[in-house]
Design an enzyme around this catalytic site. Structure first.
Site, PDB file in Angstrom:
ATOM      1  N   SER A  23       0.826  -1.225   0.000  1.00  0.00           N
ATOM      2  CA  SER A  23       0.000   0.000   0.000  1.00  0.00           C
ATOM      3  C   SER A  23       0.848   1.259   0.000  1.00  0.00           C
ATOM      4  O   SER A  23       0.321   2.371   0.049  1.00  0.00           O
ATOM      5  CB  SER A  23      -0.938   0.007   1.217  1.00  0.00           C
ATOM      6  OG  SER A  23      -0.191  -0.141   2.408  1.00  0.00           O
ATOM      7  N   THR A 155     -40.753  26.270  -8.873  1.00  0.00           N
ATOM      8  CA  THR A 155     -40.967  24.898  -8.393  1.00  0.00           C
ATOM      9  C   THR A 155     -41.231  24.086  -9.659  1.00  0.00           C
ATOM     10  O   THR A 155     -41.816  24.617 -10.621  1.00  0.00           O
ATOM     11  CB  THR A 155     -42.163  24.783  -7.418  1.00  0.00           C
ATOM     12  OG1 THR A 155     -43.356  25.116  -8.126  1.00  0.00           O
ATOM     13  CG2 THR A 155     -42.019  25.709  -6.216  1.00  0.00           C
ATOM     14  N   HIS A 156     -40.797  22.851  -9.671  1.00  0.00           N
ATOM     15  CA  HIS A 156     -40.886  22.014 -10.880  1.00  0.00           C
ATOM     16  C   HIS A 156     -40.180  22.676 -12.070  1.00  0.00           C
ATOM     17  O   HIS A 156     -40.536  22.432 -13.231  1.00  0.00           O
ATOM     18  CB  HIS A 156     -42.337  21.727 -11.278  1.00  0.00           C
ATOM     19  CG  HIS A 156     -43.194  21.244 -10.153  1.00  0.00           C
ATOM     20  ND1 HIS A 156     -43.383  19.916  -9.882  1.00  0.00           N
ATOM     21  CD2 HIS A 156     -43.877  21.927  -9.202  1.00  0.00           C
ATOM     22  CE1 HIS A 156     -44.172  19.789  -8.820  1.00  0.00           C
ATOM     23  NE2 HIS A 156     -44.477  20.997  -8.382  1.00  0.00           N
ATOM     24  N   SER A 277     -14.721  26.928 -26.578  1.00  0.00           N
ATOM     25  CA  SER A 277     -14.876  25.741 -27.398  1.00  0.00           C
ATOM     26  C   SER A 277     -13.806  25.761 -28.474  1.00  0.00           C
ATOM     27  O   SER A 277     -13.456  26.823 -28.993  1.00  0.00           O
ATOM     28  CB  SER A 277     -16.261  25.747 -28.038  1.00  0.00           C
ATOM     29  OG  SER A 277     -16.246  24.999 -29.232  1.00  0.00           O
ATOM     30  N   LYS A 283     -18.601  30.480 -27.978  1.00  0.00           N
ATOM     31  CA  LYS A 283     -18.984  29.832 -26.719  1.00  0.00           C
ATOM     32  C   LYS A 283     -18.137  30.185 -25.508  1.00  0.00           C
ATOM     33  O   LYS A 283     -16.944  30.419 -25.601  1.00  0.00           O
ATOM     34  CB  LYS A 283     -18.978  28.304 -26.899  1.00  0.00           C
ATOM     35  CG  LYS A 283     -20.070  27.876 -27.851  1.00  0.00           C
ATOM     36  CD  LYS A 283     -20.374  26.423 -27.715  1.00  0.00           C
ATOM     37  CE  LYS A 283     -21.133  26.158 -26.433  1.00  0.00           C
ATOM     38  NZ  LYS A 283     -21.165  24.742 -26.142  1.00  0.00           N
ATOM     39  N   GLU A 290     -19.725  22.604 -14.072  1.00  0.00           N
ATOM     40  CA  GLU A 290     -20.061  21.285 -14.637  1.00  0.00           C
ATOM     41  C   GLU A 290     -19.199  20.193 -13.998  1.00  0.00           C
ATOM     42  O   GLU A 290     -19.685  19.124 -13.641  1.00  0.00           O
ATOM     43  CB  GLU A 290     -19.838  21.285 -16.151  1.00  0.00           C
ATOM     44  CG  GLU A 290     -20.918  22.037 -16.907  1.00  0.00           C
ATOM     45  CD  GLU A 290     -20.587  22.175 -18.388  1.00  0.00           C
ATOM     46  OE1 GLU A 290     -21.400  21.742 -19.206  1.00  0.00           O
ATOM     47  OE2 GLU A 290     -19.523  22.701 -18.733  1.00  0.00           O
ATOM     48  N   GLN A 322      -7.271  -2.424   4.046  1.00  0.00           N
ATOM     49  CA  GLN A 322      -6.294  -1.563   3.389  1.00  0.00           C
ATOM     50  C   GLN A 322      -6.947  -0.753   2.259  1.00  0.00           C
ATOM     51  O   GLN A 322      -6.461   0.304   1.871  1.00  0.00           O
ATOM     52  CB  GLN A 322      -5.157  -2.434   2.832  1.00  0.00           C
ATOM     53  CG  GLN A 322      -4.039  -1.659   2.183  1.00  0.00           C
ATOM     54  CD  GLN A 322      -2.803  -2.516   1.987  1.00  0.00           C
ATOM     55  OE1 GLN A 322      -2.105  -2.840   2.954  1.00  0.00           O
ATOM     56  NE2 GLN A 322      -2.533  -2.916   0.760  1.00  0.00           N
ATOM     57  N   LYS A 325      -8.380   3.362   2.223  1.00  0.00           N
ATOM     58  CA  LYS A 325      -7.638   4.621   2.167  1.00  0.00           C
ATOM     59  C   LYS A 325      -7.826   5.451   0.907  1.00  0.00           C
ATOM     60  O   LYS A 325      -7.996   6.672   0.980  1.00  0.00           O
ATOM     61  CB  LYS A 325      -6.145   4.354   2.361  1.00  0.00           C
ATOM     62  CG  LYS A 325      -5.831   4.121   3.804  1.00  0.00           C
ATOM     63  CD  LYS A 325      -4.452   3.596   4.023  1.00  0.00           C
ATOM     64  CE  LYS A 325      -4.455   2.715   5.236  1.00  0.00           C
ATOM     65  NZ  LYS A 325      -5.297   1.493   5.099  1.00  0.00           N
TER      66      LYS A 325
HETATM   67  N1  ARG Z   1      -1.099  -1.404   5.184  1.00  0.00           N
HETATM   68  C1  ARG Z   1      -2.058  -1.892   6.124  1.00  0.00           C
HETATM   69  C2  ARG Z   1      -3.382  -1.190   5.912  1.00  0.00           C
HETATM   70  O1  ARG Z   1      -3.345  -0.144   5.400  1.00  0.00           O
HETATM   71  C3  ARG Z   1      -1.598  -1.654   7.522  1.00  0.00           C
HETATM   72  C4  ARG Z   1      -2.127  -2.604   8.520  1.00  0.00           C
HETATM   73  C5  ARG Z   1      -1.576  -3.946   8.243  1.00  0.00           C
HETATM   74  N2  ARG Z   1      -1.816  -4.891   9.277  1.00  0.00           N
HETATM   75  C6  ARG Z   1      -1.667  -6.167   9.057  1.00  0.00           C
HETATM   76  N3  ARG Z   1      -1.875  -6.955  10.065  1.00  0.00           N
HETATM   77  N4  ARG Z   1      -1.372  -6.663   7.891  1.00  0.00           N
HETATM   78  O2  ARG Z   1      -4.422  -1.670   6.272  1.00  0.00           O
END
Ligand code: ARG
Length: 458
Positions: A23, A155-156, A277, A283, A290, A322, A325
């Site tokens: 990661s 409205t509408h 454009s 334009k 948008e 993981q 994120k």
């Molecule tokens: N890179 C992992 C994550 O973002 C960190 C936690 C990993 N923990 C483990 N027991 N493999 O979730």
């Protein structure tokens, strides 16, 4: 140096697996939070006598050195070290030798990653609150300059009743106010400390969780170690709040796009915020609103992604997590970009009060007021509604608006009509009449504006 967890293995990791499970490509965004968490943890380990004072000082110094290198972009991360936590730990051991290996005493990457994310979310939530505030300021400024600017209210998407443009701007102010409140409220839960929950069950070391929570500025520690490492509610909550916030941004954008079309022609966005454009030279496209409207999809998607990811996950940590994120980072980046553009785009937009006024004159949006006029004179509202419906139909057939009809024409529909009807139908009067609390009369809008400013600058 081989893998930090390599002891139990007889074969090196398959290269594809290494890449697939790593990661570091995205969680390096948590580098500074990771160091902050580690500094608090090592301080506590020293304080509790779990490591010596000398060891604590060495690790602390090493972490500061690595922090400096990260800030100066001097660090090269490695996929083989999987994630930001092990990359930094490895760098630490390279920097200060085997004593660096003592940092991970009494914790796990499971509470470590959760801590990093809590720290990250707190910082970003506070930043977003500021950015929403800047958008609200722009709305207040536009409202202030346009309390007495009248445009058709819909409205509408059909002309309904004339309203103050300031009133319309303030409607968005309150929507963003609720977003800000939600962000502020979420800080209560972001400010729980998972650190010290270790892998899932706590640790045999005599650690002090309150101490690390205090150092990191968290308000409380998670009372349950399993919950501490399994919980991603604070991210879900952030993504939910973000989804509502981007919905508001999208609705406002939609109106800006409509209003800047030639069909409406109520506003003009500054040239700085539009593009042209490549083929049609006349334009001026509202690309920014948008795109703001279009960004909604990815933010909803990030929420759906995490909800789906968590549904059915057993306690405690699973590698699936993981995947929590990238959606979080993407949502933060998307919102930061959107809010930073929205504020100046709103402040610089030209409000075409004259065009709005003309539009109001060329519609039947004062029809409710004639119905009210007859009702005040004693006719039941339902019957008045019917009478006015007929008048509007007559007007459409004759190509006349309500202010253009003669007294003789009015009398054909009801004897109750008198000369004062013309005054009642003037747009200013129609707006002024809606003086109920929170209504669109200039008086009410001016009061509302004061209230909005109190919220903003309190
Ligand atoms: N890179 C992992 C994550 O973002 C960190 C936690 C990993 N923990 C483990 N027991 N493999 O979730």
């Amino acid at each position: 140096m081989s893998k930090l967890w390599g002891g139990r293995f007889t074969k090196p990791t398959n290269k594809l697996v290494e890449e697939y499970t790593s990661s570091i490509g995205f969680d390096q965004k948590l580098a500074l939070q990771d160091i902050k968490g580690s500094l608090a943890h090592v301080e506590m380990l020293g304080h509790c006598g779990i490591i010596s004072n000398e060891e604590k000082n060495q690790i602390t110094k090493g972490l500061h050195t690595i922090q400096g290198k990260i800030e100066n972009d001097e660090v090269e991360y490695s996929v083989a070290d999987e994630d930001i936590h092990m990359n930094i730990e490895k760098l630490l051991i390279e920097e200060i030798g085997p004593v660096g290996g003592k940092l991970h005493t009494g914790r796990s990457r499971n509470d470590q990653v959760a801590t990093d994310m809590h720290l990250y979310m707190r910082e970003k939530t506070e930043e977003l609150i500021e950015l929403v505030g800047a958008v609200q300021e722009a709305l207040v400024t536009q409202a202030e300059g346009n309390v007495e600017t009248i445009l058709p209210g819909y409205t509408h998407l059909q002309r309904a009743q004339p309203i103050s443009f300031g009133h319309h701007m303030l409607a968005y102010f309150w929507m963003f106010e609720r977003d800000k409140e939600r962000l502020q409220d979420s800080l209560k839960r972001i400010n729980w400390s998972p650190l010290g929950a270790a892998a899932l069950a706590g640790t045999p070391y005599d650690i002090d969780r309150q101490m690390t929570a205090d150092i990191l500025g968290f308000e409380k520690v998670y009372p349950n170690s399993l919950d501490a490492v399994s919980d991603r509610d604070f991210i879900l909550e952030f993504l939910s709040i973000s989804s509502i916030l981007i919905t508001h941004i999208s609705r406002l954008s939609e109106e800006l796009i409509l209003w800047s079309s030639q069909e409406f022609n109520f506003i003009e966005l500054d040239d700085e915020f539009c593009t042209g454009s490549s083929i049609m030279p006349q334009k001026k496209n509202p690309d920014v609103p948008e795109l703001l409207r279009g960004k909604t999809g990815r933010i909803y998607g990030n929420l759906m992604g995490l909800l789906t990811l968590l549904k059915g996950l057993p306690l405690a940590y699973n590698k699936d997590m993981q995947e929590d994120k990238e959606g979080m980072f993407d949502t933060v980046d998307t919102l930061e970009g959107a809010l930073a553009l929205l504020a100046p785009m709103l402040s610089s937009m030209e409000v075409k009060a004259g065009e709005m006024k003309t539009a109001v004159k060329e519609d039947y949006s004062n029809a409710t007021d004639i119905a009210d006029y007859l009702a005040v004179k004693g006719m039941p509202f339902r019957q008045a509604h019917e009478v006015i419906g007929k008048i509007v139909l007559y007007g459409i057939e004759e190509g006349k608006y309500l202010l253009d009809l003669s007294m003789k024409e009015y009398k054909q529909f009801s004897e109750l009509f008198e000369e004062d009807i013309y005054e009642k139908l003037a747009p200013d009067q129609v707006v002024a009449a809606r003086n109920s609390e929170g209504g669109t009369s200039f008086k009410q809008v001016a009061q509302q504006l004061e209230l909005a400013k109190n919220h903003l600058y309190e």
